[in-house]
Design a protein around this motif. Sequence first.
Motif, mmCIF file in Angstrom:
data_model
loop_
_atom_site.group_PDB
_atom_site.id
_atom_site.type_symbol
_atom_site.label_atom_id
_atom_site.label_comp_id
_atom_site.label_asym_id
_atom_site.label_seq_id
_atom_site.Cartn_x
_atom_site.Cartn_y
_atom_site.Cartn_z
ATOM 1 N N HIS A 1 1.028 42.906 82.116
ATOM 2 C CA HIS A 1 -0.086 42.872 83.065
ATOM 3 C C HIS A 1 -1.291 42.109 82.504
ATOM 4 C CE1 HIS A 1 2.179 46.076 85.148
ATOM 5 N NE2 HIS A 1 1.514 45.674 86.196
ATOM 6 N N ALA A 2 -1.531 42.240 81.189
ATOM 7 C CA ALA A 2 -2.639 41.510 80.579
ATOM 8 C C ALA A 2 -2.431 40.007 80.713
ATOM 9 C CB ALA A 2 -2.776 41.895 79.108
ATOM 10 N N LEU B 1 -7.869 38.104 76.044
ATOM 11 C CA LEU B 1 -7.627 39.490 75.649
ATOM 12 C C LEU B 1 -6.770 39.509 74.393
ATOM 13 C CD1 LEU B 1 -8.425 42.222 77.127
ATOM 14 C CD2 LEU B 1 -5.969 42.475 77.513
ATOM 15 N N SER B 2 -7.106 40.399 73.462
ATOM 16 C CA SER B 2 -6.309 40.587 72.252
ATOM 17 C C SER B 2 -5.767 42.011 72.279
ATOM 18 C CB SER B 2 -7.159 40.362 70.990
ATOM 19 O OG SER B 2 -6.373 40.483 69.826
ATOM 20 N N LEU B 3 -4.458 42.129 72.421
ATOM 21 C CA LEU B 3 -3.826 43.428 72.644
ATOM 22 C C LEU B 3 -3.157 43.920 71.363
ATOM 23 C CD1 LEU B 3 -3.549 45.252 75.151
ATOM 24 C CD2 LEU B 3 -1.345 44.161 75.601
ATOM 25 N N ASN C 1 -4.655 33.922 79.032
ATOM 26 C CA ASN C 1 -4.897 33.661 77.608
ATOM 27 C C ASN C 1 -4.938 34.989 76.856
ATOM 28 O OD1 ASN C 1 -5.434 32.263 75.271
ATOM 29 N ND2 ASN C 1 -7.589 31.869 75.745
ATOM 30 N N VAL C 2 -3.813 35.339 76.216
ATOM 31 C CA VAL C 2 -3.675 36.660 75.594
ATOM 32 C C VAL C 2 -3.073 36.526 74.195
ATOM 33 C CG1 VAL C 2 -2.446 38.885 75.706
ATOM 34 C CG2 VAL C 2 -3.454 37.890 77.778
ATOM 35 N N ALA D 1 -4.994 48.649 85.236
ATOM 36 C CA ALA D 1 -5.037 47.325 85.862
ATOM 37 C C ALA D 1 -6.418 47.014 86.449
ATOM 38 C CB ALA D 1 -3.961 47.225 86.935
ATOM 39 N N GLU D 2 -7.010 47.977 87.144
ATOM 40 C CA GLU D 2 -8.301 47.735 87.785
ATOM 41 C C GLU D 2 -9.397 47.475 86.745
ATOM 42 O OE1 GLU D 2 -11.409 49.921 90.916
ATOM 43 O OE2 GLU D 2 -9.424 50.786 90.525
#
Length: 400
Positions: free
Chosen positions: A172-173, A142-144, A179-180, A128-129
């Motif tokens: 969390h993302a 982010l693209s997970l 915007n994920v 998370a940090e």
Amino acid sequence: MIPIIPVSDTRPLAGEITLTGLRNPPPLSLYIHIPWCVRKCPYCDFNSHESRNPIPETAYVDALIADLEQATPNIWGRKVRSIFFGGGTPSLFSAEAIDRILSNVRALVQLEYDAEITLEANPGTFEAERFAGFKTAGVNRLSLGIQSFNEKHLKSLGRIHDAKEARNAAKHAIDIFGNVNLDLMYGLPEQTMEEALNDIQTAIDLGPTHISAYHLTLEPNTPFYHKPPVLPDDDSSAEMQESIENLLGKHGYEHYETSAFAKHGKRCRHNLNYWLFGDYLGIGAGAHSKLSFHDHIMRQSRTKQPNAYMKGTVDNTHIDSERILEKEDFGFEFMMNALRLTEGFDITQFSATTGKSLISIEAALRKAEQKGLISRTPTHIAPTLLGQRFLNELLQLFMD
């Protein structure tokens, strides 16, 4: 070799004959490749390298900055509309390293004030940090790489995360970035229709702005290619694709590209620039570039091996290959990407990015229309549903 001329010097003189016909260069994006990953997946053919030893993060960032400094004469005066950190697994890098890269990008190039800045991440690297640090550094998308929420399929794909970690990282993302994109795959080893749709529904329930749903393909030079797993047959995979498209459509995701689905206003600007034959500067080990000038269009690739790449940026030997596109290839190069867009393209975009008239590919367009693979109006061209399903056959017409 045709000399590389800075863009700021490329306005044609009165009466000058140009090879491309371009009056202005197309939009420009920046791609940054981070080549390391925890473990190479058996289906992956990207330039990625397992991090068996500590990653030389500082030295690699030094190399990226040197690479960008040496490349800037080719993009003088041009604004960068998007940045994409791809890999490998860029989320292995610290937030401080990403911040240093972006700080130098801002110092060396003109970045649009609302530029889209995407970073690829692996759920197995979620902290998370650190992810919050990526956002502070300037990453706004982010693209997970989820691939599946099914434990059995994650193991068969060689992923380092489990289903619980996938859900936790996605949740969390989305909380951190808003915007994920979630990357998912279907047509997996021994996958059923129910399992494929469960993956998509799980992603929808998490509420990302973008979902990418790719069909697993067996790429050359991968373990899956040399020892193929048992995959669903073509008919089953086609049914999966259609069902996935319908499910995503019912939940408000616009199907705008072969494998891409987005909430309204959340289409990936970086990838759209690729698909509409925009320009991109690629830095990092194995990165590719496509840059337009008034008299030619150039493609480049960087040295793939990370250590060789880092050494090469010191003495400017990191460019592995460079070629000038033949004018005859412009039509195919444009169509190869633009016809992936389900809504097609405005015909003015063809001449704006290739410098050529649409008449140069008229014969291929007529054949495609006769076969029912495209539809066109005086202002617009789009693949039909048949053209989307048989995209390779459609593209072959322009290659011929």
